[in-house]
Design a protein around this motif. Structure first.
Motif, PDB file in Angstrom:
ATOM      1  N   ILE A 169       2.215  -5.703   1.179  1.00 57.11           N
ATOM      2  CA  ILE A 169       0.894  -6.273   1.491  1.00 57.11           C
ATOM      3  C   ILE A 169      -0.119  -5.976   0.386  1.00 57.11           C
ATOM      4  N   MET A 170       0.001  -4.801  -0.217  1.00 59.29           N
ATOM      5  CA  MET A 170      -0.970  -4.451  -1.269  1.00 59.29           C
ATOM      6  C   MET A 170      -0.730  -5.294  -2.534  1.00 59.29           C
ATOM      7  N   GLU A 171       0.517  -5.610  -2.795  1.00 52.57           N
ATOM      8  CA  GLU A 171       0.819  -6.496  -3.927  1.00 52.57           C
ATOM      9  C   GLU A 171       0.193  -7.875  -3.661  1.00 52.57           C
ATOM     10  N   LEU A 172       0.355  -8.364  -2.420  1.00 50.91           N
ATOM     11  CA  LEU A 172      -0.210  -9.671  -2.076  1.00 50.91           C
ATOM     12  C   LEU A 172      -1.733  -9.661  -2.202  1.00 50.91           C
ATOM     13  N   LEU A 173      -2.333  -8.538  -1.821  1.00 55.44           N
ATOM     14  CA  LEU A 173      -3.799  -8.448  -1.870  1.00 55.44           C
ATOM     15  C   LEU A 173      -4.312  -8.184  -3.285  1.00 55.44           C
ATOM     16  N   GLY A 174      -3.438  -7.676  -4.152  1.00 59.73           N
ATOM     17  CA  GLY A 174      -3.864  -7.357  -5.518  1.00 59.73           C
ATOM     18  C   GLY A 174      -4.417  -5.943  -5.661  1.00 59.73           C
ATOM     19  N   VAL A 175      -3.927  -4.999  -4.824  1.00 55.23           N
ATOM     20  CA  VAL A 175      -4.367  -3.599  -4.929  1.00 55.23           C
ATOM     21  C   VAL A 175      -3.500  -2.897  -5.985  1.00 55.23           C
ATOM     22  N   PRO A 176      -4.113  -2.260  -6.994  1.00 56.54           N
ATOM     23  CA  PRO A 176      -3.312  -1.587  -8.022  1.00 56.54           C
ATOM     24  C   PRO A 176      -2.375  -0.522  -7.425  1.00 56.54           C
ATOM     25  N   ALA A 177      -1.172  -0.404  -8.001  1.00 55.98           N
ATOM     26  CA  ALA A 177      -0.149   0.500  -7.449  1.00 55.98           C
ATOM     27  C   ALA A 177      -0.663   1.932  -7.324  1.00 55.98           C
ATOM     28  N   ALA A 178      -1.475   2.365  -8.287  1.00 54.24           N
ATOM     29  CA  ALA A 178      -1.926   3.766  -8.301  1.00 54.24           C
ATOM     30  C   ALA A 178      -2.841   4.087  -7.113  1.00 54.24           C
ATOM     31  N   ASP A 179      -3.461   3.081  -6.509  1.00 59.98           N
ATOM     32  CA  ASP A 179      -4.428   3.342  -5.424  1.00 59.98           C
ATOM     33  C   ASP A 179      -3.797   3.267  -4.035  1.00 59.98           C
ATOM     34  N   ARG A 180      -2.569   2.766  -3.952  1.00 60.70           N
ATOM     35  CA  ARG A 180      -2.040   2.352  -2.645  1.00 60.70           C
ATOM     36  C   ARG A 180      -1.839   3.506  -1.662  1.00 60.70           C
ATOM     37  N   ASN A 181      -1.242   4.603  -2.132  1.00 61.13           N
ATOM     38  CA  ASN A 181      -0.963   5.697  -1.196  1.00 61.13           C
ATOM     39  C   ASN A 181      -2.228   6.297  -0.621  1.00 61.13           C
ATOM     40  N   GLN A 182      -3.241   6.459  -1.474  1.00 57.53           N
ATOM     41  CA  GLN A 182      -4.508   7.005  -0.994  1.00 57.53           C
ATOM     42  C   GLN A 182      -5.113   6.093   0.076  1.00 57.53           C
ATOM     43  N   LEU A 183      -5.101   4.816  -0.208  1.00 56.19           N
ATOM     44  CA  LEU A 183      -5.659   3.851   0.740  1.00 56.19           C
ATOM     45  C   LEU A 183      -4.870   3.881   2.057  1.00 56.19           C
ATOM     46  N   ARG A 184      -3.548   3.958   1.944  1.00 58.43           N
ATOM     47  CA  ARG A 184      -2.705   4.024   3.152  1.00 58.43           C
ATOM     48  C   ARG A 184      -3.052   5.263   3.974  1.00 58.43           C
ATOM     49  N   HIS A 185      -3.233   6.402   3.321  1.00 57.34           N
ATOM     50  CA  HIS A 185      -3.559   7.622   4.070  1.00 57.34           C
ATOM     51  C   HIS A 185      -4.912   7.492   4.760  1.00 57.34           C
ATOM     52  N   TRP A 186      -5.871   6.839   4.114  1.00 60.10           N
ATOM     53  CA  TRP A 186      -7.170   6.619   4.777  1.00 60.10           C
ATOM     54  C   TRP A 186      -6.998   5.702   5.980  1.00 60.10           C
ATOM     55  N   MET A 187      -6.207   4.636   5.808  1.00 56.92           N
ATOM     56  CA  MET A 187      -6.036   3.687   6.921  1.00 56.92           C
ATOM     57  C   MET A 187      -5.317   4.366   8.089  1.00 56.92           C
ATOM     58  N   ASP A 188      -4.309   5.185   7.774  1.00 54.14           N
ATOM     59  CA  ASP A 188      -3.601   5.963   8.807  1.00 54.14           C
ATOM     60  C   ASP A 188      -4.577   6.862   9.548  1.00 54.14           C
ATOM     61  N   ALA A 189      -5.336   7.638   8.761  1.00 50.08           N
ATOM     62  CA  ALA A 189      -6.238   8.642   9.353  1.00 50.08           C
ATOM     63  C   ALA A 189      -7.300   7.977  10.213  1.00 50.08           C
ATOM     64  N   SER A 190      -7.729   6.768   9.827  1.00 53.38           N
ATOM     65  CA  SER A 190      -8.799   6.125  10.583  1.00 53.38           C
ATOM     66  C   SER A 190      -8.316   5.730  11.987  1.00 53.38           C
ATOM     67  N   LEU A 191      -6.994   5.685  12.195  1.00 52.93           N
ATOM     68  CA  LEU A 191      -6.477   5.331  13.526  1.00 52.93           C
ATOM     69  C   LEU A 191      -6.171   6.556  14.393  1.00 52.93           C
ATOM     70  N   GLY A 217      -4.103 -12.471  -6.849  1.00 51.55           N
ATOM     71  CA  GLY A 217      -4.013 -11.804  -5.537  1.00 51.55           C
ATOM     72  C   GLY A 217      -4.868 -12.496  -4.491  1.00 51.55           C
ATOM     73  N   PHE A 218      -4.610 -12.100  -3.246  1.00 51.27           N
ATOM     74  CA  PHE A 218      -5.256 -12.720  -2.101  1.00 51.27           C
ATOM     75  C   PHE A 218      -6.766 -12.484  -2.093  1.00 51.27           C
ATOM     76  N   VAL A 219      -7.205 -11.308  -2.548  1.00 51.71           N
ATOM     77  CA  VAL A 219      -8.645 -11.022  -2.542  1.00 51.71           C
ATOM     78  C   VAL A 219      -9.372 -12.009  -3.459  1.00 51.71           C
ATOM     79  N   SER A 220      -8.800 -12.244  -4.645  1.00 51.40           N
ATOM     80  CA  SER A 220      -9.420 -13.215  -5.560  1.00 51.40           C
ATOM     81  C   SER A 220      -9.400 -14.615  -4.958  1.00 51.40           C
ATOM     82  N   LYS A 221      -8.301 -14.949  -4.277  1.00 53.79           N
ATOM     83  CA  LYS A 221      -8.217 -16.287  -3.662  1.00 53.79           C
ATOM     84  C   LYS A 221      -9.267 -16.445  -2.567  1.00 53.79           C
TER      85      LYS A 221
END
Ligand code: HEM
Length: 392
Positions: A137-159, A197-201
């Motif tokens: 999903i992050m590839e589709l959205l255009g999120v750089p590989a280096a940021d993905r794990n951090q973002l995932r941990h934030w999304m996990d924690a927010s739930l 990526g999807f964000v640009s689209k």
């Protein structure tokens, strides 16, 4: 019997409570937390088909969300706003568009599984079922590989949720703010340097207004989409894949059927979705008074549509507590139903199938360290945070 969706004991095994509800209180009232719950398959289906009466506009969990202060997301919108937003993105998620992603999804799955194969096992969640959907999903959205794990941990924690009020821990609120901040900075970056990526689209997408003019999405709308799809696209699939690994470990005969005939894998994905639904309920708020099974629910009441319970309704399924990869087709409610039916269902089915195919190829025999399996404690998302496994 009580339905307490925040209880850790309930998360371990909600199915006895659901059975009791279906038989004894099909329109259940929880005074303490303040909600009603529908548990029978037919009732969940009927309510899901009335999105204006059973509104999503105040959030879809138990906790009331101030959606006016949140990023706009179609999952928390009613018609007509919902339909405008959904139309804009639905073309990118049709089964046909998604089928083109198969080689990429397979390569991503293999990339996760090869190191696990070399070391003979690992953590199914942290090293496979969370990483595959995140990278897709992050590839589709255009999120750089280096940021993905951090973002995932934030999304996990927010739930994350607590067993007692206020239910939402401080660290979840902080994590929500951090992930929103990340999406905002990503948007600024994509506006300055557009890519495929999807964000640009989404930034470039034009909405046709009723008067024939066109307009673009606002920054908040683009960020809302990105964060909804980023989170919905990882959380639930992480749970679905790990649920299937644990279920097959506990049902070795079903695993042998799949190994003997991989064409059964799509059926296995559907059965996992039914048997242990990653999303256990959809919350709604009534816009008018409604009576179900002689229980009067006043306008403004919060109602949980318990899809997890509907999926085990013996009025709909034969022997519902049997995990059976040959169960055959049915209108499953694991992806929701009606207007809000999961936008990512085709992608989820593709990732579920490929994830299982590639795992079965590399680990036809595996053991799970059941004593150290750990669950998440979220609101309506059920599944595992950690599943240690090894080749057998
Ligand atoms: C096993 C994986 C998945 C499960 C179990 C699942 C489950 C669900 C459910 C139950 C709903 C309905 C919510 C409601 O009625 O309030 C839903 C909606 C949604 N899902 Fe999924 N989902 C999965 C994967 C995905 C993926 C991969 C995406 C990525 C695109 C996604 C994006 C969405 C969106 C955007 C909605 C809101 C649709 C709307 O409001 O019209 N989901 N999902």
């Amino acid at each position: 019997m009580e339905l307490d969706p925040f209880s850790h004991e309930f998360h371990e095994d909600p199915y006895p409570v659901y059975r009791w509800l279906r038989d004894n209180a099909p329109c259940y009232r929880n005074e303490k937390v303040g909600f009603y719950a529908l548990s029978r398959y037919q009732d969940v289906l009927e309510a899901s088909q009335q999105p204006l009466l059973y509104s999503s506009a105040e959030g879809t969990t138990i906790e009331t969300l101030d959606t006016t202060a949140m990023l706009p997301m179609m999952i928390f919108m009613d018609p007509p706003d919902h339909d405008v937003q959904r139309k804009l993105v639905s073309r990118a998620f049709t089964p046909r568009a998604i089928a083109d992603l198969e080689p990429f999804v397979r390569a991503t799955a293999i990339q996760c599984l090869e190191p696990l194969q070399e070391k003979g096992g690992g953590d199914f969640v942290e090293e496979f079922s969370a990483i595959l959907p995140m990278n897709v999903i992050m590839e589709l959205l255009g999120v750089p590989a280096a940021d993905r794990n951090q973002l995932r941990h934030w999304m996990d924690a927010s739930l994350d949720r607590l067993e007692e009020p206020p239910y939402i821990p401080d660290h979840a609120i902080e994590a929500m703010a951090q992930s929103s901040g990340y999406w905002a900075s990503l948007l600024a970056d994509k506006r300055a340097h557009p890519d495929d990526g999807f964000v640009s689209k989404l930034c470039a997408a034009e909405i046709e207004n009723d008067d024939g003019t066109t307009s673009r999405l606002t920054d908040r709308e683009v960020i809302g989409f990105a964060s909804l799809i980023g989170s919905a696209g990882t959380e639930t699939l992480t749970k679905l894949l790990a649920n299937s690994a644990v279920l097959f470990h506990r049902n070795p005969d079903e695993w042998q059927k799949v190994l003997g005939n991989p064409s059964k894998i799509p059926g296995a994905v559907e059965e996992t979705l039914r048997y242990w639904a990653p999303s256990q309920y959809q919350g709604r708020v009534l816009t008018d008074d409604v009576t179900v099974h002689d229980v009067d629910m006043p306008k403004g009441s919060r109602v949980l549509l318990l899809t997890g319970a509907a999926n085990h309704d013996e009025r709909e399924y034969d022997d519902p507590d049997r995990f059976d990869v040959d169960r055959g087709t049915h209108v499953a409610v694991g992806f929701g139903y009606g207007l809000h039916f999961c936008l990512g269902a085709a992608l989820a089915r593709l990732e579920g199938r490929i994830g299982l195919e590639e795992f079965a190829r590399r680990f036809p025999a595996y053991e799970i360290d059941e004593a150290n399996v750990r669950r998440v404690h979220m609101s309506n998302v059920h599944g595992f945070a950690s599943v240690p496994f090894a080749a057998a």
